[in-house]
Write a protein that holds these residues in place. Structure first.
Motif, PDB file in Angstrom:
ATOM      1  N   LEU A 174       4.093   6.531  -0.222  1.00 51.64           N
ATOM      2  CA  LEU A 174       4.209   6.873   1.196  1.00 51.64           C
ATOM      3  C   LEU A 174       5.504   6.284   1.772  1.00 51.64           C
ATOM      4  N   VAL A 175       6.620   6.903   1.405  1.00 50.18           N
ATOM      5  CA  VAL A 175       7.926   6.330   1.711  1.00 50.18           C
ATOM      6  C   VAL A 175       8.202   6.291   3.217  1.00 50.18           C
ATOM      7  N   GLU A 176       8.021   7.427   3.891  1.00 47.21           N
ATOM      8  CA  GLU A 176       8.331   7.467   5.326  1.00 47.21           C
ATOM      9  C   GLU A 176       7.440   6.510   6.109  1.00 47.21           C
ATOM     10  N   GLU A 177       6.139   6.504   5.752  1.00 45.99           N
ATOM     11  CA  GLU A 177       5.201   5.614   6.434  1.00 45.99           C
ATOM     12  C   GLU A 177       5.630   4.157   6.253  1.00 45.99           C
ATOM     13  N   GLY A 178       6.012   3.832   5.014  1.00 39.47           N
ATOM     14  CA  GLY A 178       6.435   2.462   4.722  1.00 39.47           C
ATOM     15  C   GLY A 178       7.617   2.053   5.570  1.00 39.47           C
ATOM     16  N   TYR A 179       8.584   2.950   5.669  1.00 43.21           N
ATOM     17  CA  TYR A 179       9.751   2.619   6.480  1.00 43.21           C
ATOM     18  C   TYR A 179       9.353   2.422   7.944  1.00 43.21           C
ATOM     19  N   GLY A 180       8.428   3.270   8.404  1.00 46.01           N
ATOM     20  CA  GLY A 180       7.934   3.161   9.778  1.00 46.01           C
ATOM     21  C   GLY A 180       7.317   1.798  10.044  1.00 46.01           C
ATOM     22  N   ARG A 223      10.214   3.090  -6.647  1.00 44.44           N
ATOM     23  CA  ARG A 223       9.086   3.762  -7.275  1.00 44.44           C
ATOM     24  C   ARG A 223       9.116   5.263  -6.986  1.00 44.44           C
ATOM     25  N   ALA A 224       9.605   5.598  -5.775  1.00 44.14           N
ATOM     26  CA  ALA A 224       9.654   6.998  -5.368  1.00 44.14           C
ATOM     27  C   ALA A 224      10.911   7.691  -5.897  1.00 44.14           C
ATOM     28  N   ALA A 225      11.553   7.093  -6.888  1.00 49.48           N
ATOM     29  CA  ALA A 225      12.726   7.676  -7.556  1.00 49.48           C
ATOM     30  C   ALA A 225      13.969   7.697  -6.674  1.00 49.48           C
ATOM     31  N   ARG A 226      13.923   7.058  -5.531  1.00 44.99           N
ATOM     32  CA  ARG A 226      15.123   7.018  -4.690  1.00 44.99           C
ATOM     33  C   ARG A 226      15.910   5.752  -5.024  1.00 44.99           C
ATOM     34  N   LEU A 227      16.438   5.751  -6.244  1.00 39.38           N
ATOM     35  CA  LEU A 227      17.044   4.539  -6.791  1.00 39.38           C
ATOM     36  C   LEU A 227      18.304   4.128  -6.048  1.00 39.38           C
ATOM     37  N   HIS A 228      19.105   5.107  -5.653  1.00 40.19           N
ATOM     38  CA  HIS A 228      20.356   4.745  -4.978  1.00 40.19           C
ATOM     39  C   HIS A 228      20.094   4.238  -3.573  1.00 40.19           C
ATOM     40  N   LYS A 229      19.074   4.829  -2.947  1.00 39.97           N
ATOM     41  CA  LYS A 229      18.653   4.344  -1.633  1.00 39.97           C
ATOM     42  C   LYS A 229      18.210   2.871  -1.754  1.00 39.97           C
ATOM     43  N   ALA A 230      17.470   2.583  -2.818  1.00 36.92           N
ATOM     44  CA  ALA A 230      16.997   1.214  -3.043  1.00 36.92           C
ATOM     45  C   ALA A 230      18.183   0.276  -3.238  1.00 36.92           C
ATOM     46  N   ALA A 273       0.842  -1.202   0.000  1.00 36.34           N
ATOM     47  CA  ALA A 273       0.000   0.000   0.000  1.00 36.34           C
ATOM     48  C   ALA A 273       0.874   1.247   0.000  1.00 36.34           C
ATOM     49  N   CYS A 274       1.900   1.255   0.836  1.00 37.65           N
ATOM     50  CA  CYS A 274       2.775   2.425   0.930  1.00 37.65           C
ATOM     51  C   CYS A 274       3.552   2.633  -0.362  1.00 37.65           C
ATOM     52  N   SER A 275       4.128   1.556  -0.900  1.00 37.18           N
ATOM     53  CA  SER A 275       4.982   1.729  -2.071  1.00 37.18           C
ATOM     54  C   SER A 275       4.162   2.182  -3.284  1.00 37.18           C
ATOM     55  N   HIS A 276       2.928   1.701  -3.394  1.00 38.88           N
ATOM     56  CA  HIS A 276       2.125   2.072  -4.555  1.00 38.88           C
ATOM     57  C   HIS A 276       1.405   3.395  -4.381  1.00 38.88           C
ATOM     58  N   SER A 277       1.515   3.999  -3.200  1.00 39.37           N
ATOM     59  CA  SER A 277       0.927   5.328  -3.020  1.00 39.37           C
ATOM     60  C   SER A 277       1.993   6.373  -2.728  1.00 39.37           C
ATOM     61  N   MET A 311      10.281  -3.065   0.258  1.00 37.27           N
ATOM     62  CA  MET A 311      11.066  -1.869   0.595  1.00 37.27           C
ATOM     63  C   MET A 311      11.835  -1.356  -0.624  1.00 37.27           C
ATOM     64  N   VAL A 312      12.394  -2.280  -1.389  1.00 39.55           N
ATOM     65  CA  VAL A 312      13.107  -1.882  -2.614  1.00 39.55           C
ATOM     66  C   VAL A 312      12.128  -1.200  -3.563  1.00 39.55           C
ATOM     67  N   ASP A 313      10.927  -1.760  -3.650  1.00 39.40           N
ATOM     68  CA  ASP A 313       9.890  -1.184  -4.494  1.00 39.40           C
ATOM     69  C   ASP A 313       9.499   0.211  -3.999  1.00 39.40           C
ATOM     70  N   LEU A 314       9.377   0.331  -2.683  1.00 34.20           N
ATOM     71  CA  LEU A 314       8.995   1.600  -2.048  1.00 34.20           C
ATOM     72  C   LEU A 314       9.967   2.716  -2.425  1.00 34.20           C
TER      73      LEU A 314
END
Length: 646
Positions: free
Chosen positions: A389-395, A422-429, A383-387, A416-419
């Motif tokens: 909601l990066v911070e919420e997902g990590y929480g 998808r949010a363009a934080r590719l290096h974080k992933a 739900a978080c990754s497809h909406s 988490m990788v998807d989260l």
DNA sequence: CTCCCCCGAC
């Protein structure tokens, strides 16, 4: 005042009626007041009730056990049994070892059977072997009950040879042992061996036949399952349900529906298991109309009082595009909502893009006191990754570990990788993959490659593709993804080179298909198929639609499609049209105005189709609901429910 | 015998 013996019987009887810990504690209080808690028989029953009969009371039974002076073998066995069925089945070793160390008591055949079950559930071969040797020294290995559990244990732990040997060394295997050997062979992937065991069985009861059906179905051998089904001397509800579920799980929805109809025709009638099976087929096939009919039927027949049927209905409505109905079923459940019910509605909201609502329901679930499991967190993270909601997902990922003590599985890391991706934080992933404690599988890398293709990162895409080439070289989808990354960047030479590699290795691309239901007939459009009457009509309508989009909305096809046309120019024009566009065009041509166009597609919707659908919804004033590989897109008045984030 | 389960593939 009741007599002593009567009081005892009365308490045990009351205990069996308690369905939760709260009422059980009241009985316990009563036992303490009357002194009955010191009676080993009554106390043993209390312990058994907490450890095995009701959920979430294992910790309570542990504390009861530790406060009881000199617990007997039965009490030890009860604890072993309870732990063997828990989330941490290997903990069943502790009371077993304790029992072995006592000078006054010793393990019996039950102790061995239960602890072996725990080891089997934990899939840990090494303690299993040690227990086998202990059972041998104490003479319990020849006990038929222990021997049968040994067979299952070895099969669960993946040691097919030992499972086979234990069975072969049994002097007089009973039918339960034969069935265990049969199931063990299937469990180890030895379909032929299972058939062999079945052929040698001296006695076959219905259970053995049903085990064959289930084994063949799970192995994807539906032809063999069908043959066994028709060879059976007798069929019960289990046999029918196994067939329906087997076909549903293997993607053969028409056959699943067929067996269900036959079940009704033959007057046997549906039960809750066959109903969940046929509903699951509806969910996967997106058969909304049939699902509604089933809903009406099962409501009249009283099946709404079965939790699993409600859960299957929630899933069916969600996956058929009607999340409002899914919500309604969830809200009106006349029975307790289990973790599956909550997870189903959370997953349903998530796939429709209602990330915040999914989170809201998760909090409601926590307040209700229902404990989430690993699957709940997969749905929540999804739900978080497809909406976005990066911070919420990590929480939630942290909460899963720190609050609920659930160790993340590879699927959670995938989310988490998807989260991040998808949010363009590719290096974080990428960093996340490098730092995670389990080694990444192909899905993890593919998730990141997908993210690279969304956000157009060539360098990372090439690096990731190299990893995938080592792990899963024959996957055509990965090549297509990388070629998409090149295409978006305009690197035509690289695109051409990938295409060449693919044709040199004669790699097959998964054909995309889309289905639309019109007047109870399901039409399926496959990309690149030969033209027929239906597709011709769809193509004609599509040409007209595309022209109108260009004129009225200034639509221009996206790069990928242009490229596609150049590459395949010698082929039929039809090849260049995506199946979902054809399905929409056909729906506009055939369905009365005002009707929602419901489309089910096997792959993800592409960027160009997404744009086209938005424009069609605006210009033609229609609502289009597309079920993609993993989620829904609801197009209305030029906008999509995914807010262009998918 | 069952319900809920990460990614991607025109």
């Amino acid at each position: 005042m009741l007599g002593e013996g009567m009081e005892e019987g009365w308490v045990v009887c009351l205990l069996s009626k308690c369905r939760n810990l709260k009422s059980t504690k009241q009985i316990h209080c009563h036992m303490v007041k009357t002194g009955l808690h010191a009676d080993p028989f009554v106390f043993g029953k209390l312990l058994l009730h907490c450890a095995v009969s009701i959920s979430d009371a294992l910790h309570y039974s542990l504390s009861l056990f530790h406060h009881f002076p000199n617990p007997d073998t039965f009490m030890h066995n009860t604890l072993i049994r309870g732990l063997s069925l828990s989330q941490t089945p290997l903990f069943s070793l502790h009371p077993f070892i304790q029992l072995r160390r006592l000078s006054t008591l010793s393990p019996d055949s039950f102790s061995f059977a239960f602890v072996l079950k725990g080891v089997a559930n934990s899939r840990q071969l090494r303690p299993g072997i040690q227990l086998h040797s202990q059972a041998f020294h104490l003479g319990f290995d020849t006990h038929i009950f222990v021997g049968t559990t040994l067979i299952s244990m070895y099969a669960e732990c993946g040691d097919s040879l030992s499972a086979r040997r234990v069975f072969d060394e049994m002097s007089q295997p009973n039918v339960v042992a034969w069935n265990a050997a049969l199931t063990a062979a299937f469990r180890c992937g030895d379909v032929e061996g299972a058939g062999d065991v079945f052929g040698r069985m001296p006695v076959r009861n219905l259970t053995s036949w049903n085990a064959m059906l289930a084994g063949y179905a799970k192995a994807g051998e539906l032809g063999l399952a069908r043959r066994v089904f028709y060879d059976m001397p007798l069929r019960d509800e289990v046999s029918w349900s196994t067939m329906i579920i087997g076909f549903a799980q293997n993607g053969c929805f028409d056959e699943a529906f067929g067996f269900f109809r036959q079940l009704l025709r033959e007057g046997i009638g549906a039960n809750e298991v066959s109903l969940t099976g046929v509903l699951s087929a509806c969910a996967q096939a997106g058969a909304f109309e049939f699902g509604k009919i089933l809903h009406g039927f099962l409501e009249k027949a009283g099946f709404l009082y079965v939790g699993s049927v409600n859960n299957a209905l929630i899933d069916t409505y969600s996956k058929c595009g009607n999340v409002a109905m899914a919500r309604l079923v969830f809200q009106n459940m006349p029975v307790a909502r289990s973790i599956v019910s909550w997870t189903s509605i959370i997953a349903g909201l998530a796939m429709h893009g209602y990330g915040e609502e999914a989170i809201q329901l998760f909090h409601e679930m926590e307040e209700t006191g229902v404990r989430p499991d690993g699957i709940t967190f997969i749905s929540l993270l999804y739900a978080c990754s497809h909406s976005g909601l990066v911070e919420e997902g990590y929480g939630f990922f942290s909460k899963m570990k720190n609050v609920y003590g659930i160790e993340p599985a590879i699927e959670h890391y995938g989310c988490m990788v998807d989260l991040y991706g998808r949010a363009a934080r590719l290096h974080k992933a990428y960093e996340f993959i490098c730092e995670m404690p389990v080694s990444p599988n192909a899905i993890i890398w593919r998730t990141l490659l997908g993210a690279c293709s969304i956000h157009g990162n060539i360098e990372l895409a090439e690096l990731v593709k190299a990893r995938l080439a080592e792990m899963d070289p024959d996957n055509s989808g990965d090549h297509v993804l990388l070629s998409n990354v090149y295409a978006v960047a305009g690197k035509w030479k690289d695109v051409a080179s990938i295409r060449r590699t693919m044709s040199e290795h004669s790699m097959k691309k998964t054909p995309g298909w889309s289905m639309i239901e019109i007047d109870k007939v399901i039409y399926c459009f496959v990309a690149g198929e030969k033209p027929n009457e239906v597709t011709k009509e769809a193509h004609e309508k599509l040409r007209e639609i595309m022209l109108r989009l260009r004129v009225e909305a200034g639509y221009a096809p996206q790069l990928r499609i242009v490229l596609h046309d150049i590459e395949e120019e010698e082929k039929e024009d039809s090849v260049s049209k995506h199946s979902e566009k054809l399905a929409v065009a056909f729906g506009i041509a055939k369905l009365p105005k005002g009707r929602i166009l419901r489309i089910v597609k096997n792959l993800r919707v592409c960027g160009d189709c997404h744009t086209v659908m938005k424009l069609i919804s605006k210009i033609y004033g229609v609502e289009i609901v597309v079920r993609d590989r993993s989620r829904f897109h609801s197009f209305r008045d030029g906008f999509c429910s995914c807010r262009d984030y998918w």
